[in-house]
Design a protein around this motif. Structure first.
Motif, mmCIF file in Angstrom:
data_model
loop_
_atom_site.group_PDB
_atom_site.id
_atom_site.type_symbol
_atom_site.label_atom_id
_atom_site.label_comp_id
_atom_site.label_asym_id
_atom_site.label_seq_id
_atom_site.Cartn_x
_atom_site.Cartn_y
_atom_site.Cartn_z
ATOM 1 N N ARG A 34 -134.879 28.404 137.088
ATOM 2 C CA ARG A 34 -135.619 27.198 136.740
ATOM 3 C C ARG A 34 -135.244 26.720 135.342
ATOM 4 N N LEU A 35 -135.052 27.668 134.418
ATOM 5 C CA LEU A 35 -134.561 27.291 133.091
ATOM 6 C C LEU A 35 -133.153 26.716 133.190
ATOM 7 N N ASP A 36 -132.331 27.347 133.996
ATOM 8 C CA ASP A 36 -130.949 26.910 134.139
ATOM 9 C C ASP A 36 -130.861 25.518 134.753
ATOM 10 N N ALA A 37 -131.765 25.218 135.679
ATOM 11 C CA ALA A 37 -131.745 23.918 136.355
ATOM 12 C C ALA A 37 -132.240 22.780 135.475
ATOM 13 N N ALA A 38 -132.952 23.104 134.405
ATOM 14 C CA ALA A 38 -133.536 22.059 133.553
ATOM 15 C C ALA A 38 -132.461 21.348 132.746
ATOM 16 N N ASP A 39 -132.647 20.043 132.575
ATOM 17 C CA ASP A 39 -131.812 19.248 131.673
ATOM 18 C C ASP A 39 -132.381 19.248 130.260
ATOM 19 N N ALA A 40 -133.665 19.549 130.139
ATOM 20 C CA ALA A 40 -134.353 19.508 128.839
ATOM 21 C C ALA A 40 -135.600 20.364 128.925
ATOM 22 N N PHE A 41 -136.121 20.704 127.754
ATOM 23 C CA PHE A 41 -137.324 21.528 127.677
ATOM 24 C C PHE A 41 -138.334 20.902 126.722
ATOM 25 N N VAL A 42 -139.605 21.104 127.035
ATOM 26 C CA VAL A 42 -140.682 20.847 126.078
ATOM 27 C C VAL A 42 -141.496 22.122 125.989
ATOM 28 N N VAL A 43 -141.607 22.660 124.779
ATOM 29 C CA VAL A 43 -142.347 23.900 124.553
ATOM 30 C C VAL A 43 -143.723 23.550 123.995
ATOM 31 N N LEU A 44 -144.762 23.987 124.696
ATOM 32 C CA LEU A 44 -146.138 23.827 124.234
ATOM 33 C C LEU A 44 -146.551 25.143 123.587
ATOM 34 N N THR A 45 -146.693 25.141 122.266
ATOM 35 C CA THR A 45 -146.937 26.406 121.584
ATOM 36 C C THR A 45 -148.105 26.346 120.615
ATOM 37 N N PRO A 46 -148.925 27.386 120.594
ATOM 38 C CA PRO A 46 -149.893 27.543 119.513
ATOM 39 C C PRO A 46 -149.216 28.203 118.328
ATOM 40 N N GLU A 47 -149.965 28.349 117.254
ATOM 41 C CA GLU A 47 -149.486 29.098 116.090
ATOM 42 C C GLU A 47 -150.370 30.315 115.901
ATOM 43 N N TYR A 48 -149.736 31.487 115.921
ATOM 44 C CA TYR A 48 -150.448 32.734 115.664
ATOM 45 C C TYR A 48 -149.871 33.352 114.391
ATOM 46 N N ASN A 49 -150.675 33.504 113.357
ATOM 47 C CA ASN A 49 -150.239 34.172 112.128
ATOM 48 C C ASN A 49 -148.936 33.569 111.576
ATOM 49 N N HIS A 50 -148.925 32.246 111.473
ATOM 50 C CA HIS A 50 -147.793 31.487 110.924
ATOM 51 C C HIS A 50 -146.562 31.526 111.827
ATOM 52 N N SER A 51 -146.719 31.891 113.096
ATOM 53 C CA SER A 51 -145.554 31.976 113.964
ATOM 54 C C SER A 51 -145.944 31.622 115.394
ATOM 55 N N PHE A 52 -145.020 31.830 116.310
ATOM 56 C CA PHE A 52 -145.225 31.464 117.712
ATOM 57 C C PHE A 52 -145.500 32.725 118.536
ATOM 58 N N PRO A 53 -145.987 32.577 119.775
ATOM 59 C CA PRO A 53 -146.403 33.739 120.562
ATOM 60 C C PRO A 53 -145.244 34.660 120.937
ATOM 61 N N ALA A 54 -145.549 35.945 121.008
ATOM 62 C CA ALA A 54 -144.551 36.930 121.433
ATOM 63 C C ALA A 54 -144.077 36.659 122.849
ATOM 64 N N SER A 55 -144.928 36.113 123.698
ATOM 65 C CA SER A 55 -144.544 35.819 125.081
ATOM 66 C C SER A 55 -143.370 34.847 125.131
ATOM 67 N N LEU A 56 -143.349 33.884 124.215
ATOM 68 C CA LEU A 56 -142.256 32.915 124.176
ATOM 69 C C LEU A 56 -140.970 33.553 123.666
ATOM 70 N N LYS A 57 -141.073 34.324 122.572
ATOM 71 C CA LYS A 57 -139.881 34.998 122.049
ATOM 72 C C LYS A 57 -139.301 35.951 123.081
ATOM 73 N N ASN A 58 -140.168 36.601 123.830
ATOM 74 C CA ASN A 58 -139.719 37.534 124.853
ATOM 75 C C ASN A 58 -138.920 36.813 125.941
ATOM 76 N N LEU A 59 -139.414 35.659 126.387
ATOM 77 C CA LEU A 59 -138.690 34.879 127.386
ATOM 78 C C LEU A 59 -137.316 34.479 126.858
ATOM 79 N N ILE A 60 -137.276 33.996 125.630
ATOM 80 C CA ILE A 60 -136.007 33.558 125.044
ATOM 81 C C ILE A 60 -135.038 34.731 124.946
ATOM 82 N N ASP A 61 -135.535 35.898 124.528
ATOM 83 C CA ASP A 61 -134.657 37.053 124.337
ATOM 84 C C ASP A 61 -134.119 37.611 125.646
ATOM 85 N N TRP A 62 -134.835 37.414 126.738
ATOM 86 C CA TRP A 62 -134.369 37.884 128.038
ATOM 87 C C TRP A 62 -133.374 36.916 128.681
#
Length: 209
Positions: free
Chosen positions: A87-115
Motif C-alpha cells: 500500500r505504501l509502494d502503490a501510493a503516489d504521495a503521503f500525508v502523515v497525521l502525527t501528534p507530538e510526544y516529548n518534542h518528537s513523533f510517535p515510535a509507531s511511525l518511526k518503526n514503520l519507516i524503519d521497516w
C-alpha cells in the motif's frame, strides 16, 4: 469514527495526469485515548473535495510491527509487512497525521519507516500535526530529516493544531474551520503538484536512488 483502511482500486492505474493520485494518509498515533481519529476525520473531509485523489488510510493502531528490526523477519512479521508495504509502494504521495510526544513523533511511525525503504522513494510527504503549544511542529521538523533519508520530498506548508481538543466540538467538528481549511487547501495543492511532477518524471526515468 471509522478510519478502516481500504486498498485503492487504482493500484495498477497508468502513471499519467489522467489517473487519480493515490494518497496514503498515515495515522501515526497508536496511543490509548488518542485524539487522532478526530483529526483524521477532519482531514479526510478536506480530501473528499478533491475528485482527483484516491485516498488509502493506513492507521498504525492496526499495524503491529516489532521494534527489534531484522534482516530475516519471522513469518508473522512478513505477514504484517505484506499487508502494509504494497500500500505504501502503490501510493503516489503521503500525508502523515502525527501528534507530538516529548518534542518528537510517535515510535509507531518511526518503526514503520524503519521497516520499509524504497516505498517512500521520490514521493512527496505532507504533514498534519497536533500537540500542545507547538501544534506538533517540532515532530514535523524531525520527520523532515527522516524522510530526506528515505529519498522523499517533504511539502513546505503544513496543517497544525495547538491544543486541538479545544478547537473541536463533541461531534468532532472544528469550531472555526476557516483557517485550517485554508491551510489544508494549500497543503493539498502543493502535494498534488509534486505528486504529478514526480510520478510523471518516474514514468520516463525510473528513480534508482
Amino acid at each position: 469514527m471509522d478510519i478502516t483502511t481500504h486498498v485503492s482500486a487504482q493500484v495498477n492505474a497508468p502513471s499519467d495526469d489522467l489517473a487519480p493520485l493515490r494518497v496514503a494518509v498515515i495515522v501515526a498515533s497508536n496511543r490509548e485515548g488518542r485524539f487522532a481519529p478526530v483529526i483524521a476525520d477532519w482531514f479526510l473531509s478536506r480530501t473528499a473535495e478533491h475528485d482527483d485523489l484516491d485516498v488509502d488510510v493506513i492507521d498504525l493502531a492496526g499495524i503491529d510491527l516489532p521494534t527489534a528490526l531484522s534482516f530475516n523477519p519471522s513469518d508473522e512479521v512478513q505477514a504484517v509487512l505484506a499487508q502494509v508495504s504494497p500500500r505504501l509502494d502503490a501510493a503516489d504521495a503521503f500525508v502523515v497525521l502525527t501528534p507530538e510526544y516529548n518534542h518528537s513523533f510517535p515510535a509507531s511511525l518511526k518503526n514503520l519507516i524503519d521497516w520499509t525503504g524504497s516505498e517512500w522513494h521520490a514521493k512527496p510527504v505532507g504533514f498534519v500535526s497536533y500537540g500542545g503549544m507547538s501544534g506538533g511542529l517540532r515532530a514535523v521538523e524531525q520527520l523532515r530529516q527522516v524522510f530526506a533519508e528515505m529519498h522523499a520530498t517533504t511539502i513546505r506548508d503544513t496543517v497544525s493544531f495547538h491544543g486541538p481538543r479545544a478547537h473541536f466540538d463533541d461531534d468532532g467538528r472544528h469550531k472555526d474551520p476557516s483557517a485550517p481549511n485554508t491551510a489544508a487547501k494549500a497543503l493539498l495543492n502543493q502535494l498534488t503538484w509534486w505528486a504529478h511532477a514526480l510520478r510523471n518524471a518516474k514514468s520516463t526515468r525510473p528513480y534508482t536512488g
